[in-house]
Enzyme design. Structure first.
Site, PDB file in Angstrom:
ATOM      1  N   HIS A 364       0.827  -1.203   0.000  1.00  0.00           N
ATOM      2  CA  HIS A 364       0.000   0.000   0.000  1.00  0.00           C
ATOM      3  C   HIS A 364       0.864   1.256   0.000  1.00  0.00           C
ATOM      4  O   HIS A 364       0.559   2.242  -0.666  1.00  0.00           O
ATOM      5  CB  HIS A 364      -0.916   0.011   1.217  1.00  0.00           C
ATOM      6  CG  HIS A 364      -1.721  -1.233   1.324  1.00  0.00           C
ATOM      7  ND1 HIS A 364      -2.393  -1.612   2.447  1.00  0.00           N
ATOM      8  CD2 HIS A 364      -1.940  -2.215   0.425  1.00  0.00           C
ATOM      9  CE1 HIS A 364      -2.987  -2.758   2.232  1.00  0.00           C
ATOM     10  NE2 HIS A 364      -2.725  -3.146   1.019  1.00  0.00           N
ATOM     11  N   CYS A 677      -2.187  -0.035 -20.060  1.00  0.00           N
ATOM     12  CA  CYS A 677      -2.022   0.822 -18.878  1.00  0.00           C
ATOM     13  C   CYS A 677      -1.067   0.254 -17.816  1.00  0.00           C
ATOM     14  O   CYS A 677      -1.049   0.732 -16.699  1.00  0.00           O
ATOM     15  CB  CYS A 677      -3.373   1.143 -18.250  1.00  0.00           C
ATOM     16  SG  CYS A 677      -4.247  -0.297 -17.645  1.00  0.00           S
TER      17      CYS A 677
HETATM   18  C1  PEP Z   1      -1.721  -3.991 -14.451  1.00  0.00           C
HETATM   19  O1  PEP Z   1      -1.843  -5.101 -13.936  1.00  0.00           O
HETATM   20  O2  PEP Z   1      -0.967  -3.743 -15.401  1.00  0.00           O
HETATM   21  C2  PEP Z   1      -2.486  -2.842 -13.935  1.00  0.00           C
HETATM   22  C3  PEP Z   1      -2.490  -1.688 -14.560  1.00  0.00           C
HETATM   23  O3  PEP Z   1      -3.150  -3.002 -12.781  1.00  0.00           O
HETATM   24  P1  PEP Z   1      -2.422  -3.034 -11.346  1.00  0.00           P
HETATM   25  O4  PEP Z   1      -0.996  -2.667 -11.561  1.00  0.00           O
HETATM   26  O5  PEP Z   1      -3.177  -2.089 -10.492  1.00  0.00           O
HETATM   27  O6  PEP Z   1      -2.610  -4.477 -10.976  1.00  0.00           O
END
Ligand code: PEP
Ligand code: MG
Length: 748
Positions: A364, A677
């Site tokens: 976190h 992303c």
């Molecule tokens: C990912 O898994 O690439 C993503 C954008 O989500 P997180 O990093 O929050 O798991």
């Protein structure tokens, strides 16, 4: 415990304290101490070995061995009996030292004639400082009480070393907390920062390890423990059993605070001559030593609880609160063992950098540090025992390296690096309002990732065209309770307000795996990353997601709304989640609430399975966003949290790129928008390759938008696509070298 030894060890401690109180240079004091211990323990030899560096022990003072060997005799950690004591942090007590495993004959010391050997570690809260040894000619085992007495003396020595009692003219030790130290940890958040140490929980300093009057010390301890019990009970009443997780921790605290064994051991320590606070610290050291060897996570947590409790007790006894009244320096770099997300948010952007001993990339604290764009290094082992408030410190989040009290040359090179980064950023600022249009005419939309209101100001500064990933779980992670619908609706509305009409893609709650809510019942899973997380939790227990969807619909207040569901592994999951949202839309309509002006519903592609979903999935989804962090971890079967493997595979691996290309094709066939992303979207070379493969939307951390845009504007994506295709066809494992070779010939 026999009375004789009890008073002996107290007598010894008192003599030791008097000796330490006398003026004198460091070496002189050490010499006096060895003389005194040898005399008190009726042994011919007493020697103090201290660490020169992490691996080398040096004989720093001796009574009985040849004086010429002082500062000459050295041994490596683990070498000889002394090295073994240091390495294992456990005493060695033998009547026949030469027959012991690992005995090393050191002719320069004249040691071979001593048969008995007792060596104990000099350590402070798990920090190894050296070894204290007594030896005698007569072949005998030292009694348990003698071992204990020497351990207590070693502890006082450690305490005095910490206070710098042995530094001065004729320097025996290199001054503690003054040398440059380099820590190689791991990257939590990229970026570089120079500043001064700000200890989140400053170390408690014990100035009086020796107790004069055991009765008085016992009374002080009892009073402090009573106060501690009282405060734990008060905290328990306050939580009133509502917060299960917190109550459990407090119950464990209460158990320790009432533990007769803990109390008894501390009282024994006092009887043997320690002050109340030194007794607490001795038991704390023992708990830390156990902590290092306990593999069971539950037990480790309990030992952590005991450690925290000891800290509280020390603060009560010494009157040193977490708030020491010290003023926060300029450019504070927070140094801590670990820190919770809410506490970190309290500091907010005041911090220039963060260094933690624990933590993980997905913890976190890391999530918040990333949201605030504060450079973070994790796994900087033992830095809290070395750093002092106000120390100069350099944090290199890119390399996962920390320089504490750096040499001027290191600091100068580091400053150059920061200046170069700043210069590049200002160059990028001039591109802020220009599109990321490549030489071939293709334009790529660059959006930013966010999760807190604190992120939103970057939307203007970075030139992002919107928020491509709003991680809604952060709002849940920083609270002690589930946020209410009204509260969430207000936050989401605030985000849309701050975006001023730019697109914001809200990702529904992605909890589980590394993201465990403090108030969520913890389900022990053998492999949480592949366990009950994200959409799986939401579909099985829909209450929270329904509430969240309602909050999102209300926050839109007639504006367009984009929602995406995380971790969709198969079509049915998307269909079910989408239906839930449509049901909520219907309900809102029935209630007469205003609906969003437009609604986009997308899915995150984070498991390879979804890339092979039926055509109908790609047709139904309004958009698909590749969560590259998770997708990569499952594609390569390499845990993104595991330092040993997480960098092993590269996004530019030809198989992975072939896979991405397939996803691009499938979305193209269905005319479904596709974005990326994960963190790789913010790495300029990776971003270029993604764009060359056909991705037209990339979402990344705000600081990456400038560098990525700069590069895209200078190259021809069609040409790069050709390079990647040729590289893949040639059979290479990874296209990075080929891409870099081509890039080096471009005018960048
Ligand atoms: C990912 O898994 O690439 C993503 C954008 O989500 P997180 O990093 O929050 O798991
Ligand atoms: Mg993910």
């Amino acid at each position: 415990m026999p009375d004789r030894t009890e008073s002996e060890s107290r007598k010894l401690l008192r003599r030791l304290r008097d000796t330490l109180a006398e003026p004198g240079a460091g070496q002189e004091r050490l010499d006096r101490i060895t003389h005194l211990i040898a005399d008190s323990m009726r042994s011919q030899v007493c020697s103090i070995y201290l660490f020169r560096d992490d691996e080398t022990l040096e004989l720093c003072a001796t009574e009985g061995l040849k004086p010429e060997s002082v500062h000459k005799t050295r041994m490596r950690l683990g070498e000889g009996l002394v090295g073994r004591v240091a390495k294992t942090s456990t005493p060695i007590n033998t009547a026949n030292a030469p027959a012991e495993k690992g005995f090393r004959y050191m002719p320069e010391t004249g040691e071979e004639i001593y048969s008995s050997f007792l060596g104990v570690p000099i350590q402070r809260l798990g920090e190894k400082l050296g070894v204290l040894v007594v030896q005698s000619k007569q072949a005998r085992l030292f009694s348990d009480d003698e071992v204990y007495a020497l351990e207590v003396v070693a502890m006082v020595l450690a305490e005095m070393t910490e206070l710098g009692a042995f530094i001065g003219e004729g320097e025996a030790l290199s001054a503690l907390h003054q040398q440059p130290v380099l820590y190689r940890g791991a990257t939590g958040q990229e970026g570089a920062a120079e500043g001064r140490v700000w200890l989140h929980e400053p170390r408690v300093v014990i100035t009086n390890p020796v107790g004069d009057d055991p009765k008085k010390e016992r009374a002080r301890l009892k009073e402090a423990v009573d106060q501690l019990r009282f405060s734990v009970d008060a905290m328990l009443t306050m939580t009133d059993g509502q917060d299960k997780e917190q109550s459990q921790v407090l119950e464990a605290y209460r158990m320790f605070a009432n533990s007769r064994g803990w109390m008894r051991r501390m009282e024994e320590d006092i009887a043997r001559g320690l002050s109340a606070e030194a007794a607490v610290e001795k038991e704390q050291s023992a708990a830390r030593a156990r902590l290092e060897s306990v593999p069971d996570p539950y037990l480790r947590d309990r030992l952590h609880d005991l450690d925290d409790l000891s800290n509280r007790l020390l603060r009560i006894l010494t009157g040193q609160g977490a708030d020491t009244g010290a003023e926060m320096p300029e450019n504070p770099i927070l140094v801590a063992r670990n820190i919770g997300p809410a506490e970190l948010l309290d500091y907010g952007r005041k911090l220039s950098g963060i260094v933690l001993e624990e933590g993980s990339v997905g913890s976190h604290a890391a999530v918040v540090a990333r949201a605030l764009a504060i450079p973070l290094v994790i796994h900087a082992e033992r830095i809290t025992t070395e750093a002092l408030n106000g120390d100069a410190i350099l944090v290199d989040g890119d390399q996962g390296v920390v320089h504490l009290r750096p040499e001027e040359t290191v600091a100068a090179a580091f400053r150059d690096k920061i200046a170069m980064q700043a210069e590049a950023q200002s160059r990028y600022a001039s591109l802020r309002d220009l599109p990321a249009t490549a030489k071939c005419g293709t334009t790529v939309a660059l959006l930013m990732n966010a999760g807190l209101m604190a992120d939103l100001p970057s939307l203007v500064g970075s030139g992002a065209e919107g928020v491509g990933l709003f991680r809604t779980e952060l709002q849940f992670l920083i609270r002690a309770h589930v946020p209410k619908r009204g509260e969430l609706a207000e936050i989401y509305a605030g985000v849309l307000d701050a975006a001023h009409g730019k697109r914001v893609v809200f990702r529904t709650l992605d909890i589980g795996s590394d993201k465990v809510l403090p108030y969520m019942k913890r389900v022990e899973e053998p492999n949480p990353a592949m366990g009950w997380r994200a959409i799986r939790v939401a579909l099985d227990k829909p209450g929270v997601m329904r509430m969240q969807l309602q909050a999102l619909l209300r926050a839109a207040k007639g504006r367009p709304l984009s929602v995406m569901f995380p971790f969709i592994a198969e079509f049915d999951e998307f269909r079910a989640a989408r239906q839930m949202l449509l049901d909520e839309v219907k309900r809102e309509r029935q209630l007469g609430h205003q609906l969003p002006g437009a609604l986009e519903i997308g899915a995150m592609l984070e498991t390879p399975s979804l890339a092979y979903a039926p055509d109908a999935f790609f047709e139904l989804a309004d958009f698909v966003s590749i969560g590259g962090n998770d997708l990569k971890q499952f594609f390569f079967a390499a845990d993104r949290e595991n330092e040993q493997v997480r960098r092993r595979y590269d996004m530019l691996n030809a198989s992975f790129l072939t896979f991405i290309r397939r996803i691009v094709e499938r979305c193209g066939e269905a005319r479904t928008d596709l974005s990326f992303c994960g963190e790789d979207a913010g790495r300029p070379i990776e971003a270029l390759c993604l764009a060359a493969l056909g991705l037209r939307t990339l979402s990344m951390r705000p600081a990456s938008i400038g560098p990525v845009k700069h590069l895209i504007r200078r190259i021809d994506l069609t040409e790069l696509r050709g390079v990647i295709d040729r590289e893949c066809a040639s059979g290479v494992t990874n296209v990075r070298a080929g891409v870099m070779g081509w890039l080096s010939k471009q005018d960048i």
